[in-house]
Design an enzyme around this catalytic site. Sequence first.
Site, mmCIF file in Angstrom:
data_model
loop_
_atom_site.group_PDB
_atom_site.id
_atom_site.type_symbol
_atom_site.label_atom_id
_atom_site.label_comp_id
_atom_site.label_asym_id
_atom_site.label_seq_id
_atom_site.Cartn_x
_atom_site.Cartn_y
_atom_site.Cartn_z
ATOM 1 N N GLU A 6 40.457 31.293 44.679
ATOM 2 C CA GLU A 6 40.455 32.674 44.444
ATOM 3 C C GLU A 6 39.516 33.263 43.357
ATOM 4 O OE1 GLU A 6 43.375 35.786 42.399
ATOM 5 O OE2 GLU A 6 44.465 34.168 43.361
ATOM 6 N N CYS A 18 43.265 40.089 39.119
ATOM 7 C CA CYS A 18 42.205 39.748 40.100
ATOM 8 C C CYS A 18 42.195 41.080 41.176
ATOM 9 C CB CYS A 18 42.363 38.658 40.867
ATOM 10 S SG CYS A 18 44.160 38.264 41.215
#
Length: 479
Positions: A228, A265
């Site tokens: 990720e 994020c």
Amino acid sequence: MTDTAVEEVDRIARAARDAFRTTLAADDRTRAAWVRAVADALDADAEALVELAARETALPASPRLAGEVARTTAQLRLFARVVEEGSYLEAAIDHPDPSTTPPTPDLRRVLRPIGPVAVFAASNFPFAFSVAGGDTASALSIGCPVVVKAHPGHPETSRRTAEVVSAALAAAGAPDGVFALVEGFEAGLALVDHPAIRAVGFTGSVRGGRALFDRAAARPDPIPFYGELGSLNPVVVTPGADAERGAALAEGLAGSFQLGAGQFCTKPGVVLVPHGSTLEAALPGHLAPQPRLLTPAIAEGFAAGAERVSNLDGVEVVATGEAGDGPAPLVAATDAPTLLRHADELLEEVFGPFTLLVRCADEAERDAVLDAMPGSLSATVHREPGEDVGALVGRLEELAGRVLFAGWPTGVAVSWAQQHGGPWPSSTSQFTSVGATAVRRFQRPVTYQDAPAELLPAALRDDNPLGIPRRVDGRLVLP
């Protein structure tokens, strides 16, 4: 921080491979009990863990870190329920059928654990995406031993968490070698290279993730790398939404892009607005002093990124807040033609309390900006009833793994339907790192053909002793 010697990494990885023989044979209820024991132990030690993490990271103990421990233990318990429910195995049975072309033999397919997994902990979530985070929980629950590479931003918290996890697993009867922690740059590389490691989970920067992704692929026996990485999480505010509730949207955007000092994020990093938007006019009133950023590297990266964007021709700083212990929050704005001319500079993530407004004259400019966007974890549209956004939603779906129609992308629920992953560079695969189907990253399919009943996994036996959902001769059969 004490780096783990490469020789010790070898011993740890070999122990994980040995443990896999036991975890592979363990049933779902046994493994569910292991991860529930870890959750209970973390809850019991939560106060000390939160106090330690607050000292190391400068994140507030409450509600942030306390809530993060609660999220961590909740996702451990979710994966216990996932493996007990059984559909994660995707069990399928095709009975013999001589009438097909070619004739179908007895075929039975199930997902099996891939083997020991290396997990690289994140900087921005010292619990939920770290030592006992989602990657560890999803891998352990399905029978994959885990070796965690600690993040240097919170080493003491990592060690304390690892001690709690290790003790809980041992007390619950899990085998030696099922879990371990390593520290240091060279140890991380050795872990990715080790032949006992069968997959890697990573949360971090595009640069670091890409280097490890390439390294995993360059092994003599390449292995999957589930990273990720960076994400801009675009937001589209339609003219109708801006006119009707632009001021309220400004408050929501400010809360989202400054949450955790912009170190999420899912932070909304690019916001497409109409020219002369109410949102843009109201946004400066909602900037607030920010806490210290998590690491010196993050602080340096934020300063460099903010300077890079602010100094471009055609970009203006429309709002900057007061500096607290951390950097002053920053809002910049530009128009669609400038964005398209400088896409390389403007569409590179600035990790921290920053967002970029892009003024779009019409739908054509809006769509051109979206076409230039890299992949993201999320994409959001704020619109009013009656505004036709069908084509827009199609574009956002191409960009992201999660499309929102209300609220803001920060805050990722841990659930059965969650998707936390999107096109490159937000992630390196189509799988999620949050939610029930995160287990799919660490499984591989095996089909048994004409196998004696006594040699079949329990999930594939005709009497369905596990009582799980299965697909039999093409039809979904519920227990």
